[in-house]
Write an enzyme that holds these catalytic residues in place. Structure first.
Site, PDB file in Angstrom:
ATOM      1  N   GLU A  35       0.843  -1.214   0.000  1.00 46.05           N
ATOM      2  CA  GLU A  35       0.000   0.000   0.000  1.00 46.05           C
ATOM      3  C   GLU A  35       0.865   1.246   0.000  1.00 46.05           C
ATOM      4  O   GLU A  35       1.831   1.336   0.767  1.00 46.05           O
ATOM      5  CB  GLU A  35      -0.886  -0.040   1.249  1.00 46.05           C
ATOM      6  CG  GLU A  35      -2.305   0.366   1.015  1.00 46.05           C
ATOM      7  CD  GLU A  35      -3.037  -0.523   0.007  1.00 46.05           C
ATOM      8  OE1 GLU A  35      -3.061  -0.188  -1.196  1.00 46.05           O
ATOM      9  OE2 GLU A  35      -3.585  -1.548   0.440  1.00 46.05           O
ATOM     10  N   GLY A 125     -12.513   2.327  -1.221  1.00 49.82           N
ATOM     11  CA  GLY A 125     -11.154   1.797  -1.306  1.00 49.82           C
ATOM     12  C   GLY A 125     -11.061   0.569  -2.185  1.00 49.82           C
ATOM     13  O   GLY A 125     -10.058  -0.135  -2.189  1.00 49.82           O
ATOM     14  N   SER A 128     -13.624   2.029  -7.171  1.00 48.93           N
ATOM     15  CA  SER A 128     -14.805   2.281  -8.013  1.00 48.93           C
ATOM     16  C   SER A 128     -14.426   3.223  -9.141  1.00 48.93           C
ATOM     17  O   SER A 128     -14.940   3.094 -10.262  1.00 48.93           O
ATOM     18  CB  SER A 128     -15.931   2.877  -7.170  1.00 48.93           C
ATOM     19  OG  SER A 128     -15.450   3.993  -6.440  1.00 48.93           O
ATOM     20  N   ASP A 179      -4.462   0.794  -9.371  1.00 53.16           N
ATOM     21  CA  ASP A 179      -5.898   0.528  -9.499  1.00 53.16           C
ATOM     22  C   ASP A 179      -6.295   0.332 -10.953  1.00 53.16           C
ATOM     23  O   ASP A 179      -7.036  -0.605 -11.300  1.00 53.16           O
ATOM     24  CB  ASP A 179      -6.716   1.675  -8.908  1.00 53.16           C
ATOM     25  CG  ASP A 179      -6.350   1.948  -7.466  1.00 53.16           C
ATOM     26  OD1 ASP A 179      -5.642   1.121  -6.876  1.00 53.16           O
ATOM     27  OD2 ASP A 179      -6.773   2.989  -6.944  1.00 53.16           O
TER      28      ASP A 179
END
Ligand code: GLA
Length: 397
Positions: A35, A125, A128, A179
């Site tokens: 992360e 998170g 989307s 992402d």
């Protein structure tokens, strides 16, 4: 919603018939570990979910893009020549940002009607926004290619990079590539071990032998536009500048190993910056260790690494908060839990926990109850199913 219902809705909004309507899909993602490493050139380990954004698309005869969503009452209408004018939209800016960046990259975008059915919980998170961006990119490129008779396969890594630029230049969030890459390149039952500095990657089967990844949603909404995300990124850049005294060749924090960091951390004269950098450097190694553990079937070690990751995001990177910390603390108390951590940017959103299958009902019950008592509202739970990346789907009637 079934394709039939979606098509009926589409015709209700935009008129016409079912002719020429095509359907595209792109998923959200859960990051297993790694992360805030992506914009530091490090490793990440995300998996695409089966929760996805679906978009129905049909060409128009003029140069307009019209957008609607099944869960919103507004229709957005934009002219392709004036895409700079719509940056302030509350909904629709991801889509128009993608159109803008596609045009800048030389793609021929045509006027069209688009209807979105978004099933990735917003602001959770689980990316989307990347799901919307990749679904839009695939739809716009497919429609343009058809109109101009192009048959080349879509370059999905390029779609990810274009979507990331839309987020930087149009939406204003300086996100990394994780992402969009996961949403574009995901594969059923696999996680993506991605090196963000050069986008080399490996698909790793996620075999959890009797365990599942349970996603718990704090239901605390957050928006990365609020500035905390960009602030963390700037702090990492400052840290890199300080460390460059010892490593002039380093282009990102991930170029520096744990041992090198330990030998030179005195160069980080600001305590906050030191904590941010320490998180990134140790987290990067944890991704490598996790992939190895998963390949060797060592779920216990994988779970411990998940725990370490959360603790570091809580204490060093400081992006958790009471909601995420409560979910993680309560998860770790439960029988059959090997590890639990926040996933995504933080500041709210979701956690991911490795839970023994026979204990999942009990997990949801107990964690849900404790969360409600401490935080005052409900969390929600999903068992992650790992699905495929962005694509066109056959219309099923
Ligand atoms: C958000 C960003 C990603 C990544 C994560 C944190 O999801 O979009 O690029 O930085 O936060 O790991």
């Amino acid at each position: 919603m079934s394709h039939e219902t979606l098509i009926r809705n589409f015709i209700g909004y935009f008129g016409g018939s079912a002719d020429g309507i095509r359907i595209f899909k792109a998923p959200g993602r859960v990051n297993l570990i790694g992360e805030h490493t992506d914009y530091n050139g490090g490793y990440v380990f995300p998996a695409a979910l089966t929760l996805a954004s679906t978009v129905l698309a049909r060409p128009r005869q003029d140069n307009k893009i019209r957008l609607i969503a099944t869960d919103l009452e507004v229709m957005v209408e934009a002219e392709l020549e004036k895409l700079q004018n719509y940056k302030g939209l509350r909904w629709g800016n991801y889509q128009l940002g993608v159109a803008d960046e596609l045009i800048k990259s030389g793609y021929r975008v045509i006027g069209c009607d688009l209807m979105f059915d978004d099933k990735v919980p917003l602001g959770s998170g689980l990316s989307s926004s990347a799901a919307i961006e990749i679904a839009t990119a695939v739809a716009l490129v497919s429609l343009g290619d058809e109109a101009y008779g192009k048959t080349k396969k879509i370059d999905m890594i390029e779609m990810a990079l274009i979507s990331q630029r839309a987020e930087h230049n149009y939406v204003g969030v300086k996100c990394g590539i994780m992402d969009q890459f996961a949403s574009a390149m995901g594969k059923k039952d696999h996680a993506i071990f991605l090196k963000c500095s050069d986008l080399s990657y490996e698909l790793v089967p996620v075999k959890l032998d009797g365990y599942s990844l349970v996603i718990s949603n704090t239901n605390k909404k957050r928006s990365l536009g609020e500035g905390k995300y960009n602030e963390r990124r700037a702090q990492c850049e400052q840290g890199l500048e300080m460390l460059k005294k010892a490593f002039p060749e380093a282009t990102c924090l991930a170029d520096i190993s744990r041992a090198e960091y330990e030998a030179h951390k005195h160069l980080l004269t600001d305590d906050v910056i030191r904590k941010r950098v320490e998180h990134v450097i140790y987290e990067n190694q944890r991704v490598i260790d996790s992939v190895k553990a998963l390949k060797e079937g060592n779920l216990k070690l994988f779970g411990e690494l998940l725990n370490q990751s959360h603790n570091s995001l809580r204490d060093l990177y400081e992006v958790t908060g009471p909601e995420l910390d409560t979910l993680v603390e309560e998860a770790r108390k439960q029988e059959g839990v090997l590890g639990s951590r926040m996933t995504g940017a933080g500041f709210g959103g979701c956690t991911v926990s490795l839970v023994e299958n026979s204990k999942i009902d009990n997990f949801i019950d107990s964690v849900g109850k404790a969360y409600r008592e401490k935080i005052g509202y409900d969390a929600s739970f999903y068992i992650s199913e790992i699905g495929d990346g962005g694509r066109e789907v056959e219309v099923e009637l």
